[in-house]
Design an enzyme around this catalytic site. Structure first.
Site, PDB file in Angstrom:
ATOM      1  N   GLU A 262      -6.217  -5.863   3.937  1.00  0.00           N
ATOM      2  CA  GLU A 262      -6.352  -7.082   3.132  1.00  0.00           C
ATOM      3  C   GLU A 262      -7.464  -6.944   2.113  1.00  0.00           C
TER       4      GLU A 262
ATOM      5  N   GLY B  41       2.611  -2.878   8.291  1.00  0.00           N
ATOM      6  CA  GLY B  41       2.942  -3.162   9.677  1.00  0.00           C
ATOM      7  C   GLY B  41       4.433  -3.422   9.813  1.00  0.00           C
TER       8      GLY B  41
ATOM      9  N   THR C  34       0.830  -1.216   0.000  1.00  0.00           N
ATOM     10  CA  THR C  34       0.000   0.000   0.000  1.00  0.00           C
ATOM     11  C   THR C  34       0.863   1.264   0.000  1.00  0.00           C
TER      12      THR C  34
HETATM   13  C1  LIG Z   1      -5.297 -20.217  14.756  1.00  0.00           C
HETATM   14  C2  LIG Z   1      -5.030 -19.720  13.442  1.00  0.00           C
HETATM   15  C3  LIG Z   1      -3.636 -19.400  13.034  1.00  0.00           C
HETATM   16  C4  LIG Z   1      -3.512 -18.063  12.452  1.00  0.00           C
HETATM   17  C5  LIG Z   1      -2.155 -17.660  12.019  1.00  0.00           C
HETATM   18  C6  LIG Z   1      -1.712 -16.304  12.297  1.00  0.00           C
HETATM   19  C7  LIG Z   1      -2.757 -15.285  12.608  1.00  0.00           C
HETATM   20  C8  LIG Z   1      -2.175 -13.918  12.699  1.00  0.00           C
HETATM   21  C9  LIG Z   1      -3.233 -12.908  12.943  1.00  0.00           C
HETATM   22  C10 LIG Z   1      -2.684 -11.601  12.596  1.00  0.00           C
HETATM   23  C11 LIG Z   1      -3.618 -10.552  12.947  1.00  0.00           C
HETATM   24  C12 LIG Z   1      -3.481  -9.373  12.460  1.00  0.00           C
HETATM   25  C13 LIG Z   1      -2.394  -8.996  11.511  1.00  0.00           C
HETATM   26  C14 LIG Z   1      -2.986  -8.148  10.432  1.00  0.00           C
HETATM   27  C15 LIG Z   1      -1.977  -7.244   9.788  1.00  0.00           C
HETATM   28  C16 LIG Z   1      -2.621  -6.509   8.637  1.00  0.00           C
HETATM   29  C17 LIG Z   1      -1.980  -6.959   7.355  1.00  0.00           C
HETATM   30  C18 LIG Z   1      -2.556  -6.211   6.216  1.00  0.00           C
HETATM   31  C19 LIG Z   1      -1.950  -6.302   5.020  1.00  0.00           C
HETATM   32  C20 LIG Z   1      -2.489  -5.612   3.876  1.00  0.00           C
HETATM   33  O1  LIG Z   1      -3.468  -4.914   3.934  1.00  0.00           O
HETATM   34  S1  LIG Z   1      -1.630  -5.945   2.444  1.00  0.00           S
HETATM   35  C21 LIG Z   1      -2.400  -4.946   1.240  1.00  0.00           C
HETATM   36  C22 LIG Z   1      -3.772  -5.485   0.877  1.00  0.00           C
HETATM   37  N1  LIG Z   1      -4.240  -4.786  -0.270  1.00  0.00           N
HETATM   38  C23 LIG Z   1      -5.217  -5.247  -1.030  1.00  0.00           C
HETATM   39  O2  LIG Z   1      -5.853  -6.238  -0.743  1.00  0.00           O
HETATM   40  C24 LIG Z   1      -5.485  -4.480  -2.305  1.00  0.00           C
HETATM   41  C25 LIG Z   1      -6.860  -4.746  -2.819  1.00  0.00           C
HETATM   42  N2  LIG Z   1      -6.911  -4.473  -4.252  1.00  0.00           N
HETATM   43  C26 LIG Z   1      -6.743  -5.501  -5.159  1.00  0.00           C
HETATM   44  O3  LIG Z   1      -6.548  -6.640  -4.834  1.00  0.00           O
HETATM   45  C27 LIG Z   1      -6.849  -5.115  -6.616  1.00  0.00           C
HETATM   46  O4  LIG Z   1      -6.526  -3.784  -6.817  1.00  0.00           O
HETATM   47  C28 LIG Z   1      -8.287  -5.332  -7.141  1.00  0.00           C
HETATM   48  C29 LIG Z   1      -8.563  -6.789  -7.082  1.00  0.00           C
HETATM   49  C30 LIG Z   1      -9.279  -4.563  -6.318  1.00  0.00           C
HETATM   50  C31 LIG Z   1      -8.394  -4.821  -8.542  1.00  0.00           C
HETATM   51  O5  LIG Z   1      -7.483  -5.567  -9.323  1.00  0.00           O
HETATM   52  P1  LIG Z   1      -7.132  -5.038 -10.778  1.00  0.00           P
HETATM   53  O6  LIG Z   1      -6.148  -5.986 -11.342  1.00  0.00           O
HETATM   54  O7  LIG Z   1      -6.792  -3.614 -10.711  1.00  0.00           O
HETATM   55  O8  LIG Z   1      -8.423  -5.052 -11.617  1.00  0.00           O
HETATM   56  P2  LIG Z   1      -9.569  -6.081 -11.839  1.00  0.00           P
HETATM   57  O9  LIG Z   1      -9.942  -5.926 -13.273  1.00  0.00           O
HETATM   58  O10 LIG Z   1     -10.616  -5.869 -10.801  1.00  0.00           O
HETATM   59  O11 LIG Z   1      -8.942  -7.542 -11.629  1.00  0.00           O
HETATM   60  C32 LIG Z   1      -8.253  -8.107 -12.729  1.00  0.00           C
HETATM   61  C33 LIG Z   1      -8.522  -9.592 -12.698  1.00  0.00           C
HETATM   62  O12 LIG Z   1      -7.730 -10.159 -11.636  1.00  0.00           O
HETATM   63  C34 LIG Z   1      -8.567 -10.924 -10.791  1.00  0.00           C
HETATM   64  N3  LIG Z   1      -8.020 -10.850  -9.445  1.00  0.00           N
HETATM   65  C35 LIG Z   1      -7.857  -9.740  -8.717  1.00  0.00           C
HETATM   66  N4  LIG Z   1      -7.334 -10.063  -7.518  1.00  0.00           N
HETATM   67  C36 LIG Z   1      -7.158 -11.408  -7.521  1.00  0.00           C
HETATM   68  C37 LIG Z   1      -6.647 -12.343  -6.547  1.00  0.00           C
HETATM   69  N5  LIG Z   1      -6.235 -11.970  -5.325  1.00  0.00           N
HETATM   70  N6  LIG Z   1      -6.607 -13.648  -6.890  1.00  0.00           N
HETATM   71  C38 LIG Z   1      -7.049 -14.031  -8.096  1.00  0.00           C
HETATM   72  N7  LIG Z   1      -7.564 -13.218  -9.051  1.00  0.00           N
HETATM   73  C39 LIG Z   1      -7.597 -11.911  -8.750  1.00  0.00           C
HETATM   74  C40 LIG Z   1      -9.920 -10.272 -10.898  1.00  0.00           C
HETATM   75  O13 LIG Z   1     -10.939 -11.184 -10.528  1.00  0.00           O
HETATM   76  C41 LIG Z   1      -9.953  -9.936 -12.363  1.00  0.00           C
HETATM   77  O14 LIG Z   1     -10.246 -11.106 -13.064  1.00  0.00           O
HETATM   78  P3  LIG Z   1     -11.572 -11.181 -13.946  1.00  0.00           P
HETATM   79  O15 LIG Z   1     -11.468 -10.094 -14.977  1.00  0.00           O
HETATM   80  O16 LIG Z   1     -12.700 -10.920 -12.982  1.00  0.00           O
HETATM   81  O17 LIG Z   1     -11.574 -12.564 -14.513  1.00  0.00           O
HETATM   82  C1  LIG Z   2      -4.477  -1.678  10.544  1.00  0.00           C
HETATM   83  C2  LIG Z   2      -4.037  -1.703   9.104  1.00  0.00           C
HETATM   84  C3  LIG Z   2      -2.931  -2.479   8.752  1.00  0.00           C
HETATM   85  C4  LIG Z   2      -2.478  -2.489   7.437  1.00  0.00           C
HETATM   86  N1  LIG Z   2      -1.363  -3.220   7.123  1.00  0.00           N
HETATM   87  C5  LIG Z   2      -0.884  -3.188   5.858  1.00  0.00           C
HETATM   88  C6  LIG Z   2       0.302  -3.903   5.529  1.00  0.00           C
HETATM   89  O1  LIG Z   2       0.911  -4.540   6.382  1.00  0.00           O
HETATM   90  N2  LIG Z   2       0.762  -3.839   4.255  1.00  0.00           N
HETATM   91  C7  LIG Z   2       0.111  -3.127   3.278  1.00  0.00           C
HETATM   92  O2  LIG Z   2       0.573  -3.101   2.140  1.00  0.00           O
HETATM   93  N3  LIG Z   2      -1.042  -2.446   3.559  1.00  0.00           N
HETATM   94  C8  LIG Z   2      -1.546  -2.454   4.818  1.00  0.00           C
HETATM   95  N4  LIG Z   2      -2.693  -1.772   5.129  1.00  0.00           N
HETATM   96  C9  LIG Z   2      -3.327  -0.948   4.097  1.00  0.00           C
HETATM   97  C10 LIG Z   2      -4.614  -1.582   3.587  1.00  0.00           C
HETATM   98  O3  LIG Z   2      -4.312  -2.681   2.772  1.00  0.00           O
HETATM   99  C11 LIG Z   2      -5.402  -0.507   2.818  1.00  0.00           C
HETATM  100  O4  LIG Z   2      -5.821   0.462   3.735  1.00  0.00           O
HETATM  101  C12 LIG Z   2      -6.613  -1.141   2.130  1.00  0.00           C
HETATM  102  O5  LIG Z   2      -6.169  -1.921   1.036  1.00  0.00           O
HETATM  103  C13 LIG Z   2      -7.621  -0.090   1.645  1.00  0.00           C
HETATM  104  O6  LIG Z   2      -7.014   0.814   0.745  1.00  0.00           O
HETATM  105  P1  LIG Z   2      -7.105   2.387   1.053  1.00  0.00           P
HETATM  106  O7  LIG Z   2      -6.696   2.612   2.428  1.00  0.00           O
HETATM  107  O8  LIG Z   2      -6.387   3.083  -0.048  1.00  0.00           O
HETATM  108  O9  LIG Z   2      -8.662   2.725   0.976  1.00  0.00           O
HETATM  109  P2  LIG Z   2      -9.460   3.200  -0.346  1.00  0.00           P
HETATM  110  O10 LIG Z   2      -9.365   2.169  -1.394  1.00  0.00           O
HETATM  111  O11 LIG Z   2      -9.082   4.596  -0.667  1.00  0.00           O
HETATM  112  O12 LIG Z   2     -10.972   3.143   0.225  1.00  0.00           O
HETATM  113  C14 LIG Z   2     -11.686   4.318   0.584  1.00  0.00           C
HETATM  114  C15 LIG Z   2     -13.130   4.156   0.128  1.00  0.00           C
HETATM  115  O13 LIG Z   2     -13.131   4.077  -1.309  1.00  0.00           O
HETATM  116  C16 LIG Z   2     -13.952   2.993  -1.730  1.00  0.00           C
HETATM  117  N5  LIG Z   2     -13.462   2.415  -2.993  1.00  0.00           N
HETATM  118  C17 LIG Z   2     -12.180   2.291  -3.404  1.00  0.00           C
HETATM  119  N6  LIG Z   2     -12.111   1.654  -4.593  1.00  0.00           N
HETATM  120  C18 LIG Z   2     -13.395   1.385  -4.945  1.00  0.00           C
HETATM  121  C19 LIG Z   2     -13.997   0.726  -6.057  1.00  0.00           C
HETATM  122  N7  LIG Z   2     -13.280   0.231  -7.073  1.00  0.00           N
HETATM  123  N8  LIG Z   2     -15.354   0.602  -6.071  1.00  0.00           N
HETATM  124  C20 LIG Z   2     -16.097   1.089  -5.060  1.00  0.00           C
HETATM  125  N9  LIG Z   2     -15.588   1.725  -3.974  1.00  0.00           N
HETATM  126  C21 LIG Z   2     -14.258   1.859  -3.924  1.00  0.00           C
HETATM  127  C22 LIG Z   2     -13.801   1.982  -0.611  1.00  0.00           C
HETATM  128  O14 LIG Z   2     -14.909   1.073  -0.606  1.00  0.00           O
HETATM  129  C23 LIG Z   2     -13.778   2.855   0.634  1.00  0.00           C
HETATM  130  O15 LIG Z   2     -15.106   3.112   1.053  1.00  0.00           O
HETATM  131  C24 LIG Z   2      -3.161  -1.735   6.447  1.00  0.00           C
HETATM  132  C25 LIG Z   2      -4.290  -0.978   6.792  1.00  0.00           C
HETATM  133  C26 LIG Z   2      -4.735  -0.967   8.113  1.00  0.00           C
HETATM  134  C27 LIG Z   2      -5.943  -0.150   8.469  1.00  0.00           C
END
Ligand SMILES: CCCCCCCCCC/C=C\CCCCC/C=C/C(=O)SCCNC(=O)CCNC(=O)[C@H](O)C(C)(C)COP(=O)(O)OP(=O)(O)OC[C@H]1O[C@@H](n2cnc3c(N)ncnc32)[C@H](O)[C@@H]1OP(=O)(O)O
Ligand SMILES: Cc1cc2nc3c(=O)[nH]c(=O)nc-3n(C[C@H](O)[C@H](O)[C@H](O)COP(=O)(O)OP(=O)(O)OC[C@H]3O[C@@H](n4cnc5c(N)ncnc54)[C@H](O)[C@@H]3O)c2cc1C
Length: 613
Positions: free
Chosen positions: A463, A220, A181
């Protein structure tokens, strides 16, 4: 153990019509897993604690695990334990600490448990988690290291890279994070701006965050803890943008822990919760890494800069899909903890009278209190059991993927995306309901519930933000509906779109049939998915482009994903309760709980169910 059990609680427990041990064994995966779960922390407490005997500890754990237990009391007693490692200070609650002090206290405990996990040679991730959870009850500074950092190496690295890097992670020679991110983009990954430009002369990548919005922001452990990142950046080679790839990027010196040249890192500041996780920011000023630092399991850059694309460009997303499964499971267990605290409290809290002059009653006797709590007990079981069902699907699909068969990837992405959104939203609502059910005392940090909420509600955002995840699942569901409209063959999971009919046999004056409940949820999901598809097609018929029509239908598309997850959860709950081999009294109770969960859902979404008759 000197502690006497509250008589009201003892009375409530004595009225159980089932043996809780049956459920505990089922939930933890059987008697052996449960034994291990109990043994591990008790083993360490014995080692650490100078004040409490091992017998006392096992009784505490027995109480924690097999009955509605004093989670609150346990937390306080652990916090107050004088332990060899900390005997000069004792385990202090972090509630009264500054963010800095809380982080340091969590770090002390996490480092201790990391050492013990190695010394005890604990290989199983669940066992590691149980072991850590008791000592580091809030956000663990190493959470990213334990999960996404190692998962990314395992799923995106070549065998050589795994051999080289995983031992470093396993022995804590390095501490990692997963940096994807950016300040300007979290959801829209194609908008990520960090670049990794290939220098063919020196066979190196030059990493750069060219704008303020390209700064990595949120990962994180980035603020203080991590010295390496799996970093996602836009690969540029031979002048071409080859999309997001993953790279092993050293951040801090392994001895001095100071940022390396070209690296600017820091903490992003106070958050709503998750205080003991040092989420941070990272700027890269033309930092060079060797070509071998790109994770090349699926896509490669050859020495001459040639980009070899992956068989499927979505494989780079696998670490997120994997972690969504972890979040799906943790949501149910978090709600289970909160409703344990609230139910136990409701057995011992006496307030108000039901019969005037009859004396104050246990608040658990109020119908409204039972509705608040029993629906959440049912929801916790439903989420935990549905997560197990989803994981079984995941494991079979993932083993096919490892052999190169990617046919289940779209279904897997849709299932993890929708279930992650559904479970975390349900968990957030449920934990807050449990907090409020405890009145003023639920608002005390000492109750444990506020931190459960403020920590875990972030799972609705990280996530994959929940709305976005629902829309991702809706892409798959809409495609299936289009295929169903053409009479084409559907994936197993969505065949109900073609077969679901509403032939309910139950009548209102008899006990509802469980098969009718599954049929009702299936028909509701099929109807909502079909309606969303119709709205999308109506948008197209109005002359809108595909993306404009998608936006026009997006509210219904989100509902479709949630209805699909609700159906998956109800079906998993009922089918697993019927097939789990419980004795009659336990099965009867669990099926009652399943009915409560399903019928409560029908009341909460009565508009959908009335619309489908
Ligand atoms: C007892 C139990 C044991 C437990 C073990 C341990 C426990 C630990 C607990 C810990 C607790 C807390 C820790 C938490 C820490 C927080 C950690 C957080 C990390 C993060 O947040 S990492 C960052 C996360 N970010 C995201 O998820 C970003 C989200 N956005 C996207 O994924 C993409 O931008 C999108 C999917 C929204 C859009 O993709 P994009 O390519 O731009 O466009 P599309 O046209 O929508 O997609 C293209 C095609 O790709 C397909 N697609 C997309 N994603 C996936 C995927 N993941 N897998 C497969 N296919 C995917 C999508 O479907 C499209 O295909 P299609 O055209 O539909 O055929
Ligand atoms: C506690 C915490 C831990 C995290 N840890 C990590 C980490 O370890 N590593 C990492 O890489 N990231 C991490 N993140 C970041 C996290 O993955 C992002 O915050 C998350 O993916 C959401 O993206 P954003 O913050 O840009 O929100 P945005 O995408 O800007 O969302 C804002 C609003 O826009 C809307 N929106 C955005 N896109 C669309 C769409 N296509 N259609 C409709 N509505 C839309 C959403 O629904 C939402 O209401 C963490 C976040 C938090 C809060």
């Amino acid at each position: 153990m000197g502690k006497s059990v509250n008589p009201d609680l003892a009375k409530a427990r004595s009225q159980a019509t089932f043996d809780p041990a049956n459920l505990t064994n089922y939930l933890y995966g059987g008697p052996e897993k449960l034994r291990r779960k109990r043994y591990l922390p008790a083993f360490v407490f014995k080692e650490l604690c100078t004040e409490m005997s091992l017998t006392d500890l096992c009784l505490i754990f027995l109480g924690l695990l097999t009955h509605v237990s004093d989670y609150l009391g346990l937390t306080l007693s652990i916090e107050n334990m004088a332990a060899k490692e900390y005997k000069e200070e004792g385990f202090k609650s972090t509630d009264d600490m500054s963010r800095e002090e809380a982080y340091e206290e969590s770090m002390r405990r996490a480092v201790y448990t990391n050492k013990r996990v190695l010394q005890l040679n604990l290989q199983d991730q669940e066992e590691q988690y149980y072991f850590r959870e008791i000592f580091v009850p809030g956000a663990n500074p190493f959470a990213l290291h334990y999960v996404m950092f190692k998962d990314a190496i395992n799923t995106q690295g070549t065998e050589d890279q795994i051999q080289k890097w995983l031992p470093l992670a396993e022995t804590y020679a390095v501490t990692g994070t997963y940096a994807q991110t950016e300040l300007g983009h979290g959801t829209f990954l194609r908008g990520l701006e960090t670049t990794a430009e290939y220098d063919v002369q020196r066979e190196e990548f030059i990493l750069n965050t060219p704008t303020i919005t390209s700064s990595k922001f949120w990962p994180g452990a980035l603020g203080k803890t991590a010295n390496v990142a799996i970093l996602n950046a836009k690969l540029i080679t031979k002048g071409r943008n080859c999309g997001m790839q993953s790279f092993w990027v050293p951040l801090r010196h392994l001895e001095t822990h100071q940022p390396l040249p070209g690296i600017t890192v820091g903490d992003i500041g106070p958050k709503f919760g998750y205080h003991t996780s040092d989420n941070g920011f990272l700027q890269l000023n033309r930092v060079r890494i060797p070509r071998e630092n790109m994770l090349m399991r699926y896509s490669k850059v050859l020495q001459d800069g040639t980009f070899v694309p992956p068989e499927n460009d979505r494989l780079v997303y696998v670490p997120m899909t994997q972690f969504r499964f972890v979040v799906i499971g943790r949501s149910g267990w978090t709600l289970a903890k909160a409703v344990t605290v609230a139910t136990r409290y409701s057995a011992v809290r006496r307030q108000s009278e039901i019969t005037p002059g009859g004396g104050e009653v246990q608040i658990l006797d109020f119908q409204t209190q039972q509705h608040k709590l029993f629906t959440q007990i049912a929801s916790a079981y439903a989420m935990i059991i549905a997560a197990k069902a989803a994981k079984d699907l995941y494991d079979s699909a993932f083993s096919k993927m490892e052999k190169g068969n990617l046919e289940d990837l779209p279904m897997l992405h849709a299932l993890t995306s929708s279930m992650k959104a559904f479970n975390t939203w349900e968990m957030a609502t449920g934990v807050e309901q449990c907090r409020m059910a405890c009145g003023g005392h639920g608002y005390l940090l000492a109750s444990g519930i506020p931190q459960m909420y403020t920590d875990m509600v972030s799972a609705c955002t990280y996530e994959g933000e929940n709305t976005v995840m629902c829309l991702q699942a809706a892409r798959f569901l809409n495609k299936c509906q289009e295929a169903a409209n053409k009479g084409e063959r559907l994936p197993q999971l969505t065949r109900f779109l073609q077969t679901s009919r509403l032939n309910i046999s139950s009548s209102l004056d008899q006990d509802v049939d469980l098969n009718d409940i599954i049929a009702a949820y299936e028909f509701r999901a099929a109807t909502v998915i079909s309606e969303a598809n119709a709205r999308l097609n109506a948008g197209l018929a109005m002359g809108k482009s595909q993306s404009e029509a998608w936006n026009y239908a997006s509210q219904l598309l989100v509902k479709a994903a949630l209805a699909f997850s609700h159906w998956f959860t109800v079906r998993a709950l009922i089918e697993n309760m019927r097939g789990a081999g419980f004795d009659n009294s336990t099965e009867t109770l669990l099926l009652q709980l399943a009915k409560l969960y399903a019928l409560d859902g029908m009341l909460r979404y009565s508009g959908d169910f009335r619309k489908v008759g």
